[in-house]
Scaffold this motif. Structure first.
Motif, mmCIF file in Angstrom:
data_model
loop_
_atom_site.group_PDB
_atom_site.id
_atom_site.type_symbol
_atom_site.label_atom_id
_atom_site.label_comp_id
_atom_site.label_asym_id
_atom_site.label_seq_id
_atom_site.Cartn_x
_atom_site.Cartn_y
_atom_site.Cartn_z
ATOM 1 N N ARG A 55 0.835 -1.237 0.004
ATOM 2 C CA ARG A 55 0.021 0.080 -0.019
ATOM 3 C C ARG A 55 0.861 1.197 -0.025
ATOM 4 O O ARG A 55 1.627 1.281 0.920
ATOM 5 N N ASP A 56 0.582 2.044 -0.811
ATOM 6 C CA ASP A 56 1.356 3.275 -0.945
ATOM 7 C C ASP A 56 0.491 4.384 0.020
ATOM 8 O O ASP A 56 -0.638 4.751 -0.333
ATOM 9 N N LYS A 57 1.008 5.004 0.954
ATOM 10 C CA LYS A 57 0.570 6.037 1.809
ATOM 11 C C LYS A 57 0.987 7.207 1.542
ATOM 12 O O LYS A 57 2.415 7.452 1.577
ATOM 13 N N PRO A 58 0.229 8.205 1.385
ATOM 14 C CA PRO A 58 0.585 9.658 1.158
ATOM 15 C C PRO A 58 1.223 10.088 2.379
ATOM 16 O O PRO A 58 1.094 9.773 3.462
ATOM 17 N N GLN A 59 1.900 11.361 2.337
ATOM 18 C CA GLN A 59 2.486 11.891 3.431
ATOM 19 C C GLN A 59 1.159 12.459 4.348
ATOM 20 O O GLN A 59 0.006 12.806 3.607
ATOM 21 N N THR A 80 0.975 -4.980 3.891
ATOM 22 C CA THR A 80 -0.269 -5.293 4.519
ATOM 23 C C THR A 80 -0.745 -6.733 4.484
ATOM 24 O O THR A 80 -0.265 -7.477 3.387
ATOM 25 N N PHE A 81 -1.323 -7.491 5.660
ATOM 26 C CA PHE A 81 -1.597 -8.983 5.503
ATOM 27 C C PHE A 81 -2.990 -9.071 5.329
ATOM 28 O O PHE A 81 -3.728 -8.548 6.266
ATOM 29 N N HIS A 82 -3.542 -9.890 4.447
ATOM 30 C CA HIS A 82 -4.965 -10.281 4.510
ATOM 31 C C HIS A 82 -5.202 -11.754 4.723
ATOM 32 O O HIS A 82 -4.930 -12.525 3.777
ATOM 33 N N HIS B 79 -3.501 -10.823 12.722
ATOM 34 C CA HIS B 79 -2.924 -9.877 12.562
ATOM 35 C C HIS B 79 -1.473 -9.807 12.150
ATOM 36 O O HIS B 79 -0.841 -10.630 12.944
ATOM 37 N N PHE B 80 -1.158 -9.052 11.286
ATOM 38 C CA PHE B 80 0.439 -8.993 10.711
ATOM 39 C C PHE B 80 0.946 -7.874 11.176
ATOM 40 O O PHE B 80 0.642 -6.784 10.693
ATOM 41 N N LYS B 81 2.192 -8.018 11.649
ATOM 42 C CA LYS B 81 3.030 -6.488 11.871
ATOM 43 C C LYS B 81 4.210 -6.845 11.219
ATOM 44 O O LYS B 81 5.256 -7.786 11.450
ATOM 45 N N ALA B 82 4.651 -6.115 10.353
ATOM 46 C CA ALA B 82 6.055 -6.200 9.620
ATOM 47 C C ALA B 82 7.127 -5.816 10.366
ATOM 48 O O ALA B 82 7.063 -4.887 11.223
ATOM 49 N N GLY B 83 8.185 -6.764 10.142
ATOM 50 C CA GLY B 83 9.402 -6.289 11.041
ATOM 51 C C GLY B 83 10.147 -5.153 10.367
ATOM 52 O O GLY B 83 9.891 -4.825 9.231
ATOM 53 N N ARG B 89 13.051 -2.497 3.604
ATOM 54 C CA ARG B 89 13.379 -2.963 2.385
ATOM 55 C C ARG B 89 12.085 -2.638 1.174
ATOM 56 O O ARG B 89 12.557 -2.332 -0.038
ATOM 57 N N VAL B 90 10.882 -2.649 1.758
ATOM 58 C CA VAL B 90 9.680 -2.429 1.057
ATOM 59 C C VAL B 90 9.622 -0.869 0.552
ATOM 60 O O VAL B 90 9.316 -0.584 -0.541
#
Lengths: 101, 95
Positions: A55-59, A80-82, B79-83, B89-90
């Motif tokens: 997801r690209d989040k704006p400032q 994000t994880f779904h 629920h996932f929280k990225a490390g 890196r992303v």
């Protein structure tokens, strides 16, 4: 109960028959391949488990909670994880209506 | 990338293994992750992220068609929280 790469490597040794070295590398590579795809800007869809998307989040305006000073939160790309329907219903079945804990 | 693409990439990385070993490895990893969460456990992968359960309290919902009230019981959702490494890196693939 917390699952880590070490436990996953043990399971790959026991149930897949990889040697200890291969099992450890495989557990690491599994997550590294997912990271490489996400880093390239591509989503990862693991059927039966869930999807990792970008997801690209704006400032947006933010604040230093300590000083109250206004600082912009810079534009960024986040993961994000779904969870899949299957994973959601597995979790829901076990924990249906049980008190938090 | 799909699950079968991931299996193919792992099989490529480990040419000494049988293709079905990569397939079984992915199955063992994902099944174990799912059943850990289903039993209320957490998953912590350094540099990748963590998975845990979030509590959703009971609420009164509505059937959008009929407008009837429906009791939605309490539940847990994954629920996932990225490390840190994955986040960096992303967000900044060049570095």
């Amino acid at each position: 109960m917390t699952l880590t790469k070490a436990e996953l490597a043990d399971l790959l040794f026991e149930r897949v028959g990889l040697n200890k070295r291969e099992a450890k590398d495989m557990a690491e590579s599994f997550f590294e391949e997912i990271r490489l795809q996400l880093e390239k800007g591509e989503s990862v869809k693991l059927s039966g488990f869930g999807n990792f998307q970008l997801r690209d989040k704006p400032q947006r305006p933010g604040r230093n909670p300590k000083t109250g000073e206004e600082i912009p939160i810079t534009a960024r790309r986040v993961v994000t994880f779904h969870p899949s329907q299957k994973l959601k219903s597995m979790v829901e079945k076990t924990y249906h209506g049980k008190p938090q804990g | 990338m799909t699950r079968s693409d991931l299996i193919a990439k792992l099989a490529e990385r480990y040419p000494q293994l049988l293709a079905k070993d990569a397939e079984l490895a992915v199955k063992v990893i994902l099944d174990t992750m799912a059943s850990t969460l289903a039993q209320g456990g957490r998953i912590e992968i350094r540099g990748f992220g963590s998975f845990a359960l979030n509590y959703r309290p009971p609420r009164v919902g509505r059937n959008p068609k009929s407008g009837d009230k429906v009791n939605v019981p309490a539940k847990y959702v994954p629920h996932f929280k990225a490390g840190k490494e994955l986040r960096e890196r992303v967000d900044n693939p060049a570095s």
